[in-house]
Design a protein around this motif. Structure first.
Motif, mmCIF file in Angstrom:
data_model
loop_
_atom_site.group_PDB
_atom_site.id
_atom_site.type_symbol
_atom_site.label_atom_id
_atom_site.label_comp_id
_atom_site.label_asym_id
_atom_site.label_seq_id
_atom_site.Cartn_x
_atom_site.Cartn_y
_atom_site.Cartn_z
ATOM 1 N N VAL A 74 0.868 -1.175 0.000
ATOM 2 C CA VAL A 74 0.000 0.000 0.000
ATOM 3 C C VAL A 74 0.904 1.224 0.000
ATOM 4 C CG1 VAL A 74 -0.214 0.014 2.527
ATOM 5 C CG2 VAL A 74 -1.923 1.191 1.130
ATOM 6 N N SER A 75 0.500 2.240 -0.749
ATOM 7 C CA SER A 75 1.261 3.493 -0.758
ATOM 8 C C SER A 75 0.299 4.661 -0.892
ATOM 9 C CB SER A 75 2.272 3.502 -1.907
ATOM 10 O OG SER A 75 1.602 3.444 -3.152
ATOM 11 N N THR A 138 -2.763 3.670 -3.145
ATOM 12 C CA THR A 138 -2.687 2.605 -4.135
ATOM 13 C C THR A 138 -2.506 1.272 -3.419
ATOM 14 O OG1 THR A 138 -1.714 4.099 -5.762
ATOM 15 C CG2 THR A 138 -1.442 1.734 -6.159
ATOM 16 N N LEU A 139 -3.398 0.338 -3.716
ATOM 17 C CA LEU A 139 -3.293 -1.024 -3.188
ATOM 18 C C LEU A 139 -2.680 -1.892 -4.277
ATOM 19 C CD1 LEU A 139 -6.882 -1.383 -1.663
ATOM 20 C CD2 LEU A 139 -4.801 -0.576 -0.512
ATOM 21 N N SER A 140 -1.689 -2.710 -3.912
ATOM 22 C CA SER A 140 -1.035 -3.600 -4.878
ATOM 23 C C SER A 140 -1.305 -5.048 -4.496
ATOM 24 C CB SER A 140 0.472 -3.355 -4.898
ATOM 25 O OG SER A 140 0.742 -2.023 -5.244
ATOM 26 N N GLY A 145 -2.901 -6.954 -9.627
ATOM 27 C CA GLY A 145 -2.265 -5.689 -9.975
ATOM 28 C C GLY A 145 -2.594 -4.585 -8.985
ATOM 29 N N GLU A 146 -2.621 -3.352 -9.482
ATOM 30 C CA GLU A 146 -2.799 -2.184 -8.625
ATOM 31 C C GLU A 146 -4.131 -1.494 -8.875
ATOM 32 O OE1 GLU A 146 0.464 0.497 -9.311
ATOM 33 O OE2 GLU A 146 1.830 -0.724 -8.112
ATOM 34 N N GLU A 148 -6.071 2.342 -7.464
ATOM 35 C CA GLU A 148 -6.103 3.514 -6.596
ATOM 36 C C GLU A 148 -7.482 3.608 -5.970
ATOM 37 O OE1 GLU A 148 -5.931 8.234 -7.148
ATOM 38 O OE2 GLU A 148 -4.033 7.216 -7.611
#
Length: 170
Positions: A74-75, A138-140, A145-146, A148
């Motif tokens: 997560v970012s 953003t969850l990966s 995949g990713e 937002e």
């Protein structure tokens, strides 16, 4: 031409006129996301006090697929880094640890990230989350995949038992 309405007729007219707006409002308040076979429900956080260095993130992830997937990162721009954590109580001792390998979401399962359990940590905050001011993250996922998502920011004392189950997916 004039129209004469009784109280009942006026109430029906008002209800009919407001219905389209209420449908727009319920659609706009839906707060869920879809990524492949994954459904991410109602990401939320709490306002933090001035000077706080960390904030929590909470949501649900449902895997409608036939294979397991894993939330691996997560970012967000609000923090230097994001981590996936687990909180547990063992022998009356509460522990919190980072899940270095992420969090598995088994096929057909729903995992709830909530206070006192699995959750996201936004570490070394650059910006304090404030009530009513959502933030993006953003969850990966390992396979999907990713994506937002937007975290709604609730008051510091928000009740974690508040029911968010009626939110639908985008």
């Amino acid at each position: 031409m004039s129209i004469l309405l009784t109280r009942r007729g006026f109430a029906a007219f008002t209800l009919a006129a407001m219905l389209p707006f209420s449908l727009l409002t319920s659609t706009a308040s839906a707060h869920g996301y879809k990524l492949g076979e994954l459904e991410i429900g109602h990401p939320w956080s709490r306002e933090t006090p001035a000077g706080a260095k960390v904030a929590g993130g909470y949501l649900t992830i449902t895997n409608h697929g036939t294979e397991a997937d894993r939330l691996i990162a997560v970012s967000s721009d609000i923090s230097e880094k994001g981590e996936i954590h687990e909180m547990a109580v063992t022998n009356d001792v509460m522990t919190m640890r980072q899940l270095a390998n992420g969090l598995e979401i088994a096929p057909g399962e729903k995992v709830e990230l909530k206070p006192g359990s699995y959750h996201l940590m936004f570490m070394d905050l650059k910006t304090q989350p404030k009530q009513g001011e959502p933030f993006a993250a953003t969850l990966s996922f390992e396979k999907s995949g990713e994506i937002e998502v937007e975290f709604v920011v609730n008051a510091m004392g928000d009740d974690p038992a508040h029911d968010h189950k009626d939110h639908s997916a985008h």
